[in-house]
Design an enzyme around this catalytic site. Structure first.
Site, PDB file in Angstrom:
ATOM      1  N   ASP A   1       0.062  -6.626   0.524  1.00  0.00           N
ATOM      2  CA  ASP A   1      -0.100  -5.888   2.020  1.00  0.00           C
ATOM      3  C   ASP A   1       0.684  -4.800   1.916  1.00  0.00           C
ATOM      4  O   ASP A   1       0.233  -3.809   2.720  1.00  0.00           O
ATOM      5  CB  ASP A   1       0.733  -7.024   2.978  1.00  0.00           C
ATOM      6  CG  ASP A   1       0.644  -6.388   4.490  1.00  0.00           C
ATOM      7  OD1 ASP A   1      -0.202  -6.211   5.061  1.00  0.00           O
ATOM      8  OD2 ASP A   1       1.906  -6.226   4.913  1.00  0.00           O
ATOM      9  N   GLY A   2       1.846  -4.553   1.378  1.00  0.00           N
ATOM     10  CA  GLY A   2       2.601  -3.406   1.331  1.00  0.00           C
ATOM     11  C   GLY A   2       1.836  -2.113   0.630  1.00  0.00           C
ATOM     12  O   GLY A   2       1.847  -0.922   0.986  1.00  0.00           O
TER      13      GLY A   2
END
Length: 128
Positions: free
Chosen positions: A19-20
């Site tokens: 996600d990051g």
């Protein structure tokens, strides 16, 4: 990190990393291509990173995943998270988690060319 070590991580930890990585990739891509202000950039990034867009990307990429990528995708997609999907269909949320896990796996194992391919394909799906 070795592929073996990364594959042993909890798939939701891989999704957390993915996600990051995807968020930074999308934001960097948008900033490089547009002189827009931060609010507009955030809105555009959200359209690419939201669960429904990630689910579409995952469906398109699934047939292209290697055996290890497909395994990680399935493990993350089928993992039951304590988190509830916000503003997303539960099925899309699980598919999005699978895609994020694959991205996290590729990032942690240093597979830069493959990571770039998956991120680019995911961006294109989100922009459609």
């Amino acid at each position: 990190m070795s592929e073996k070590r990364a594959a042993e991580l909890n798939p939701l930890v891989l999704a957390f990393v993915g996600d990051g990585v995807q968020t930074l990739y999308v934001r960097t891509r948008l900033v490089s291509a547009s002189p827009a202000k931060s609010g507009a950039l955030h809105t555009r990034a959200s359209q690419v990173i939201k669960a429904s867009a990630q689910a579409r990307a995952a469906e398109r990429l699934l047939s292209e995943f290697s055996e290890s990528e497909a395994d990680i995708y399935r493990r993350a997609r089928n993992n039951h998270s304590a988190h509830k999907a916000k503003n997303a269909d539960v099925g899309d949320y699980h598919k999005a988690s699978g895609l994020e896990a694959v991205i996290g796996y590729l990032y942690l194992t240093g597979q830069e060319e493959r990571l770039e391919y998956v991120l680019n394909a995911a961006c294109k799906s989100g922009e459609e």
